[in-house]
Structure formats: C-alpha cells, structure tokens
Write a protein that holds these residues in place. Structure first.
Motif, short mmCIF file in Angstrom:
data_model
loop_
_atom_site.label_atom_id
_atom_site.label_comp_id
_atom_site.label_asym_id
_atom_site.label_seq_id
_atom_site.Cartn_x
_atom_site.Cartn_y
_atom_site.Cartn_z
N PRO A 170 0.81 -1.22 0.00
CA PRO A 170 0.00 0.00 0.00
C PRO A 170 0.84 1.25 0.00
N ASN A 171 0.18 2.36 -0.31
CA ASN A 171 0.77 3.70 -0.23
C ASN A 171 1.86 3.96 -1.25
N LEU A 172 1.92 3.16 -2.31
CA LEU A 172 2.87 3.40 -3.39
C LEU A 172 2.09 3.79 -4.64
N PRO A 173 2.58 4.76 -5.43
CA PRO A 173 1.92 5.07 -6.71
C PRO A 173 1.83 3.82 -7.58
N GLU A 174 0.79 3.76 -8.41
CA GLU A 174 0.48 2.55 -9.16
C GLU A 174 1.67 2.03 -9.97
N TRP A 175 2.37 2.92 -10.66
CA TRP A 175 3.45 2.47 -11.54
C TRP A 175 4.83 2.84 -11.01
N ASN A 176 4.94 3.00 -9.70
CA ASN A 176 6.23 3.36 -9.12
C ASN A 176 7.31 2.34 -9.50
N LEU A 177 8.38 2.83 -10.13
CA LEU A 177 9.54 2.02 -10.52
C LEU A 177 9.15 0.89 -11.48
N ARG A 178 8.26 1.21 -12.40
CA ARG A 178 7.85 0.29 -13.46
C ARG A 178 7.74 1.07 -14.77
#
Length: 284
Positions: A170-178
C-alpha cells in the motif's frame, strides 16, 4: 516508507495481488493441453511423492500437518509465491536451455502488464525525492549475429529502497519504478532509476511458516527485473543482481546466475552509479 506501509504489506495482501495478476495474464494467454503429457507429468509427480512417504516413513501427524499447510497456502493466496520461489527457476532453466543469446531467469510473482511506455532515454516513474542510490542502466539490444534491434522494448520493474513493489504494497503510486522503454534505432537505451534493496518474501503467511519450520532464511538479493523483446525474436525474462550484494550467494529463490551479476561504477555525472548491460535475443 511509512510505518503504515510496512505494517500492511502482508502475505495475504501480496498473495491476493499476485494471484489476481497471474489470473489476468492467464486470460490473455492460451495453451494447448496434451492429455498424454498431463498424465505423464502428474503420474511422475505423485510417484515421487509416494517414494518420499515410503523412504521417510511419513506419519499421519506429518501428513495432516502437510494437508493443513497446503490449505493455508490457498487461503493466503500464496500459490504464486510458493511456485515462483521454489520451482520456477528449474522450469526457466529447462525452457531456455537451448538459447544462444542472453541468459534469463525467473519472472517472480510481482510482474504487472502494460507499464507506461517511455522513450529510449527515460526515468522510471517514481515519487518526488524517491530514496535510494541513483542508477543509470544502459545498453543495447541486438540479435545473436550482432545486428541492432531497433525499437526493441525493455520492460523494467523492481522494488524500492525499502524492498516494496508498487501494486503489491500500500501507499505506493500505481506504476512506481515500473516502465517499458523503447530502444532507439540502434537498439540503445538509457534507463534512470534507483538501486533497489534486498527484501524478505512475506513471512506472516503459509510460506513463512514453511521457512521457519525448515530453518531457512526468507531473503532475496537486490535485483532489477527485465523483459526484453523485439519482433521476430524470443523474449528474454531476467533479473540482474549487484556484485557483493547481500544474499547474492544464497538467494532463497535460487535464481542468481554468474552472467546476471552487475558491477556498477560511479556515474560519469558524479551522481549515483551507472552500468552497461547488453541483451542478445535469439530469433523466434
């Protein structure tokens, strides 16, 4: 990373997300089922299990403990985790034993399709002030004859500096580090990101109970995930590790290969580190 994220990144939540991603991928792919091959594989699997029971004289108490644990794996949604950690590396080894090009390894349970498409030189989506050592990952995609593969795509995803994956904590942007980077006309690419951290696979579910009961550790070394593809060529799925990193020598998933270990150097611009790694794709 906040305490809330750490507390809520549970085995059940990660397992449910991994199961749903796998089911989504299965809906996009079809495979013919050879009845005779199913018969052969299942029969040999059961025969091997029967042999283990006989050789080790498994008791009913042990059998019931196994049955209870298998039920718990399903309830926790951890079948993708269990299979990807302990079996996938052998499937990958067999599937790719005849490749001439770059080495592959396991996909793992945290892949998500359709990440944002980016230019040949790009920065992976990340939060403002994303923690971690900046990393420039660059290289070229060619075929086995050395010809550049213009427009090849390089999908990259990895954990953050706390060991968490977007869409699985949780609490991570949807595409963080992708992201999916499209190489230039000469097959070159330059990806700006941060170095990931080693991480423990979730230990509060059924897989964690197995690890504790067997006296194993639950750690994976820091790594970058990649899928590299080009029209008319075989896709490579791989992970790249960092020389001298923790657990490179004792990865719980047994996925490390010598050819997949990076040795980054200080970046030319003085910020973070950089490394060059080229991909060679076999023809389809």
């Amino acid at each position: 990373m906040t305490d809330t994220t750490i507390e809520q990144a549970t085995a059940a939540a990660s397992g449910a997300a991994a199961t749903e991603q796998f089911r989504s991928k299965q809906r996009m792919e079809t495979a013919d089922v050879d009845i005779k091959r199913v018969d052969t594989l299942v029969t040999e699997l059961l025969t091997a299990a029967h042999d283990i029971i006989r050789r080790h004289k498994v008791t009913y108490a042990e059998y019931d403990a196994l049955k209870s644990w298998l039920i718990q794996v399903g309830e926790d949604g951890e079948w993708p985790l269990f299979l990807d950690v302990w079996l996938e590396h052998v499937v990958e080894e067999v599937a790719n034993e005849n490749r001439e090009g770059s080495k592959g390894t396991i996909e793992g349970p945290y892949y998500v399709v359709d990440s944002p498409r980016l230019a040949a030189e790009a920065t992976l989506p990340m939060r403002d002030g994303e923690e971690g050592t900046p990393l420039l990952f660059q290289g070229q995609v060619t075929d086995v004859d050395g010809s550049p593969l213009a427009g090849a795509t390089i999908e990259m995803w990895h954990a953050d500096s706390d060991g968490f994956y977007s869409q699985f904590a949780p609490n991570l942007p949807e595409w963080n580090l992708r992201g999916t980077v499209v190489a230039d006309d000469t097959g070159h690419f330059w990806i700006h990101t941060i170095e990931p951290a080693p991480y423990q696979i979730p230990t509060d579910g059924a897989c964690g109970k197995l690890i504790a009961a067997a006296g194993w550790h639950a750690w994976r070394p820091a790594h970058l995930h990649l899928k590299v593809m080009a029209p008319g060529h075989q896709r490579i799925t791989t992970q790249l590790y960092f020389k001298g990193g923790e657990h490179v020598a004792d990865d719980i998933a047994s996925a490390v290969k010598p050819e997949l270990i990076l040795a980054p150097a200080p970046a030319v611009n003085g910020t973070g580190r950089e490394v060059t790694y080229d991909f060679v794709l076999d023809k389809a």
